[in-house]
Design an enzyme around this catalytic site. Sequence first.
Site, PDB file in Angstrom:
ATOM      1  N   ASN A   1       0.811  -1.231   0.000  1.00 47.90           N
ATOM      2  CA  ASN A   1       0.000   0.000   0.000  1.00 47.90           C
ATOM      3  C   ASN A   1       0.841   1.275   0.000  1.00 47.90           C
ATOM      4  O   ASN A   1       0.489   2.264  -0.618  1.00 47.90           O
ATOM      5  CB  ASN A   1      -1.016  -0.004   1.146  1.00 47.90           C
ATOM      6  CG  ASN A   1      -0.382  -0.025   2.509  1.00 47.90           C
ATOM      7  OD1 ASN A   1       0.720  -0.553   2.698  1.00 47.90           O
ATOM      8  ND2 ASN A   1      -1.045   0.552   3.478  1.00 47.90           N
TER       9      ASN A   1
ATOM     10  N   GLU B   1       7.232   1.017  16.248  1.00 54.03           N
ATOM     11  CA  GLU B   1       8.279   1.565  15.397  1.00 54.03           C
ATOM     12  C   GLU B   1       8.337   3.065  15.646  1.00 54.03           C
ATOM     13  O   GLU B   1       7.431   3.638  16.249  1.00 54.03           O
ATOM     14  CB  GLU B   1       7.953   1.291  13.925  1.00 54.03           C
ATOM     15  CG  GLU B   1       7.942  -0.190  13.575  1.00 54.03           C
ATOM     16  CD  GLU B   1       7.741  -0.472  12.081  1.00 54.03           C
ATOM     17  OE1 GLU B   1       6.886   0.179  11.459  1.00 54.03           O
ATOM     18  OE2 GLU B   1       8.451  -1.344  11.556  1.00 54.03           O
TER      19      GLU B   1
ATOM     20  N   GLU C   1       3.522  -5.128  12.504  1.00 50.29           N
ATOM     21  CA  GLU C   1       2.598  -4.000  12.272  1.00 50.29           C
ATOM     22  C   GLU C   1       1.496  -4.531  11.369  1.00 50.29           C
ATOM     23  O   GLU C   1       1.735  -4.803  10.197  1.00 50.29           O
ATOM     24  CB  GLU C   1       3.334  -2.837  11.584  1.00 50.29           C
ATOM     25  CG  GLU C   1       4.467  -2.236  12.381  1.00 50.29           C
ATOM     26  CD  GLU C   1       3.992  -1.423  13.575  1.00 50.29           C
ATOM     27  OE1 GLU C   1       2.789  -1.109  13.647  1.00 50.29           O
ATOM     28  OE2 GLU C   1       4.820  -1.119  14.446  1.00 50.29           O
TER      29      GLU C   1
ATOM     30  N   CYS D   1      -3.344   1.363   6.528  1.00 51.92           N
ATOM     31  CA  CYS D   1      -3.707   0.611   7.738  1.00 51.92           C
ATOM     32  C   CYS D   1      -4.411   1.508   8.755  1.00 51.92           C
ATOM     33  O   CYS D   1      -5.186   1.034   9.574  1.00 51.92           O
ATOM     34  CB  CYS D   1      -2.464  -0.014   8.354  1.00 51.92           C
ATOM     35  SG  CYS D   1      -1.170   1.193   8.679  1.00 51.92           S
TER      36      CYS D   1
HETATM   37  P1  NAP Z   1       0.058  -9.259   3.378  1.00 54.97           P
HETATM   38  O1  NAP Z   1      -0.646 -10.033   2.338  1.00 54.97           O
HETATM   39  O2  NAP Z   1       0.029  -9.735   4.766  1.00 54.97           O
HETATM   40  O3  NAP Z   1       1.553  -9.122   2.858  1.00 54.97           O
HETATM   41  C1  NAP Z   1       2.553  -8.357   3.532  1.00 54.97           C
HETATM   42  C2  NAP Z   1       3.906  -8.868   3.113  1.00 54.97           C
HETATM   43  O4  NAP Z   1       4.080 -10.195   3.629  1.00 54.97           O
HETATM   44  C3  NAP Z   1       4.081  -8.991   1.597  1.00 54.97           C
HETATM   45  O5  NAP Z   1       5.412  -8.690   1.259  1.00 54.97           O
HETATM   46  C4  NAP Z   1       3.771 -10.456   1.372  1.00 54.97           C
HETATM   47  O6  NAP Z   1       4.286 -10.924   0.178  1.00 54.97           O
HETATM   48  C5  NAP Z   1       4.429 -11.066   2.576  1.00 54.97           C
HETATM   49  N1  NAP Z   1       3.987 -12.423   2.934  1.00 54.97           N
HETATM   50  C6  NAP Z   1       2.850 -13.073   2.588  1.00 54.97           C
HETATM   51  N2  NAP Z   1       2.838 -14.332   3.110  1.00 54.97           N
HETATM   52  C7  NAP Z   1       3.991 -14.466   3.803  1.00 54.97           C
HETATM   53  C8  NAP Z   1       4.567 -15.528   4.576  1.00 54.97           C
HETATM   54  N3  NAP Z   1       3.963 -16.699   4.719  1.00 54.97           N
HETATM   55  N4  NAP Z   1       5.762 -15.312   5.165  1.00 54.97           N
HETATM   56  C9  NAP Z   1       6.388 -14.132   5.030  1.00 54.97           C
HETATM   57  N5  NAP Z   1       5.906 -13.098   4.309  1.00 54.97           N
HETATM   58  C10 NAP Z   1       4.723 -13.259   3.699  1.00 54.97           C
HETATM   59  O7  NAP Z   1      -0.446  -7.749   3.420  1.00 54.97           O
HETATM   60  P2  NAP Z   1      -0.749  -6.806   2.193  1.00 54.97           P
HETATM   61  O8  NAP Z   1      -2.028  -7.280   1.567  1.00 54.97           O
HETATM   62  O9  NAP Z   1       0.482  -6.665   1.343  1.00 54.97           O
HETATM   63  O10 NAP Z   1      -0.967  -5.416   2.931  1.00 54.97           O
HETATM   64  C11 NAP Z   1      -2.183  -5.025   3.451  1.00 54.97           C
HETATM   65  C12 NAP Z   1      -2.247  -5.275   4.933  1.00 54.97           C
HETATM   66  O11 NAP Z   1      -1.146  -4.638   5.569  1.00 54.97           O
HETATM   67  C13 NAP Z   1      -3.476  -4.686   5.581  1.00 54.97           C
HETATM   68  O12 NAP Z   1      -3.997  -5.590   6.507  1.00 54.97           O
HETATM   69  C14 NAP Z   1      -2.951  -3.448   6.286  1.00 54.97           C
HETATM   70  O13 NAP Z   1      -3.728  -3.018   7.378  1.00 54.97           O
HETATM   71  C15 NAP Z   1      -1.601  -3.901   6.693  1.00 54.97           C
HETATM   72  N6  NAP Z   1      -0.719  -2.771   6.952  1.00 54.97           N
HETATM   73  C16 NAP Z   1      -0.367  -2.494   8.237  1.00 54.97           C
HETATM   74  C17 NAP Z   1       0.426  -1.389   8.511  1.00 54.97           C
HETATM   75  C18 NAP Z   1       0.832  -1.039   9.923  1.00 54.97           C
HETATM   76  O14 NAP Z   1       1.757  -0.250  10.078  1.00 54.97           O
HETATM   77  N7  NAP Z   1       0.199  -1.581  10.948  1.00 54.97           N
HETATM   78  C19 NAP Z   1       0.873  -0.586   7.460  1.00 54.97           C
HETATM   79  C20 NAP Z   1       0.484  -0.904   6.163  1.00 54.97           C
HETATM   80  C21 NAP Z   1      -0.311  -2.006   5.916  1.00 54.97           C
HETATM   81  P3  NAP Z   1       3.309 -11.014  -1.103  1.00 54.97           P
HETATM   82  O15 NAP Z   1       2.800  -9.655  -1.358  1.00 54.97           O
HETATM   83  O16 NAP Z   1       4.220 -11.488  -2.151  1.00 54.97           O
HETATM   84  O17 NAP Z   1       2.231 -11.989  -0.754  1.00 54.97           O
END
Ligand code: NAP
Length: 484
Positions: free
Chosen positions: A154, A465, A252, A286
């Site tokens: 994002n 963080e 996070e 997020c």
């Molecule tokens: P995601 O699907 O959980 O992916 C995050 C990262 O983890 C990506 O690089 C993903 O790779 C990787 N990943 C997936 N499966 C994994 C595994 N088994 N082991 C290690 N890494 C793995 O999240 P997203 O859809 O990219 O992002 C949206 C989410 O992030 C939302 O829930 C949002 O709220 C959250 N977010 C939180 C914050 C915060 O600071 N709290 C900030 C921004 C976003 P791939 O993309 O290749 O699957």
Amino acid sequence: MRTLSQFIAGREHAPRSGEHLDDVAPATGEVVARVPRGGEADVAAAVEAARAALDGAWGKTSTEERARLLDAIADRIEARKDDLAALESLDTGKPLRLAATIDIPRAVANFRFFAGAIRHDRTDCHLTDGPPGPALNYTLRRPLGVVGLISPWNLPLYLLSWKVAPALGMGNAVVAKPSELTPLTASALAEITAEVGLPPGAFNLVHGLGPEAGQALVEHPGVAAISFTGGTATGARVAATAAPVFKKLSLELGGKNPTLVFADADLEQAVEGAVRAGFTNQGQVCLCGSRLLVERSVHDRFLEAFVARVKALRLGDPKDPATDLGALISLAHRDKVEGYLRLAREEGGRVLCGGERPALPAPLDRGAFLAPAVVAGLPATCRTATEEIFGPVVTVHPFDTEAEALAMANGVRYGLSASVWTRDLSRAHRVSAALDTGMVWVNTWLLRDLRTPFGGVKDSGVGREGGAYSLEFFSEARNVCVKL
Ligand code: NAP
């Protein structure tokens, strides 16, 4: 079309698998690059390169030299800001204006901020005077070693640099795994680290799928810590893998953040704030305020102004400076968001505006666009109002008392952030203290000071963080006790 590479030991490498994935521009459906499909072998090579860097030139750098390198990276990002903003907008579908004013400037700020933070860092000292004293205790901060950084799609460079800068600043060597959906600016960052003369192996980049490259990074025994930003379900998987081998973990995760509007608020400002909180980056932050809780006495007036403002948001070509909302990250993600709008209707909600696919000219007609939606009439406990949608959907709920507002705000599994709109100072402090979230904004949203603790409670994550919190995470404290 560009073919991206892994970046290991200061050089570009093809993936060991020989396979690539398509990098699709969400606004047009065009394939804009080929992304290496990394896996265990690439991760192993990157960890080995990182270890060698720690044992070699990188492990011997002084704090001042690391600060200079972080500043140099910031300068290079700034010099390439237009090009990087264009890449970020292309990869994510977000408005170019947003990438140019938020994403890229924040990446510059992250490197500059942590250059300053390590220059001005201090350490603790405890003078012991009791028996059998006296003694002097001081805290030595050592790098953790090789750290794995996993970031989402994002805010690609913004969030990756938020981890890379403190990790390098504290003297660690990095293996980064960005989302394969948005690889372009991570590869640009790799080029920049080489241009500024970062010792080879200090920063390594492995592109690939989460369950393959990401999982291999979390599993690798040579990785001392994982800093992860992403969804809650993925975070749970990361924790389950890393915890039994005692890796340090920062998580996070997701959010379902409330925006609380009290009757005494400046309603004009609150409407503006709630629109920004709800729909910035197409609702894919997020911290987005996706649950709008409004005191009943002003609810109808507020809602009318809010819906009018949302209807006025301009959806369309990310390159057009007048565009407020671009495309969602993918067609699959739009399907998921549309599924939630169907669920909202099944749960008895009324979609007051948005939720439809706009008619846009080619090639945008193949993009993942969705008009921003406002849903009313739902109980605050239903699935639409409690699950993270991560898209341009805000549900609105009236409340009668402060206690009821707090119960609704706290009644979800998430606890990342909240924003509170009121002119009553006592209420602002009281409500802020009672909210079950890691962060609260009063009469604003997403106003950031990089020194402050950033993170969530409950299913929104573990750890903080920012400023000293990041420096603490990316180092190991060692106490040295000297008998005087
Ligand atoms: P995601 O699907 O959980 O992916 C995050 C990262 O983890 C990506 O690089 C993903 O790779 C990787 N990943 C997936 N499966 C994994 C595994 N088994 N082991 C290690 N890494 C793995 O999240 P997203 O859809 O990219 O992002 C949206 C989410 O992030 C939302 O829930 C949002 O709220 C959250 N977010 C939180 C914050 C915060 O600071 N709290 C900030 C921004 C976003 P791939 O993309 O290749 O699957």
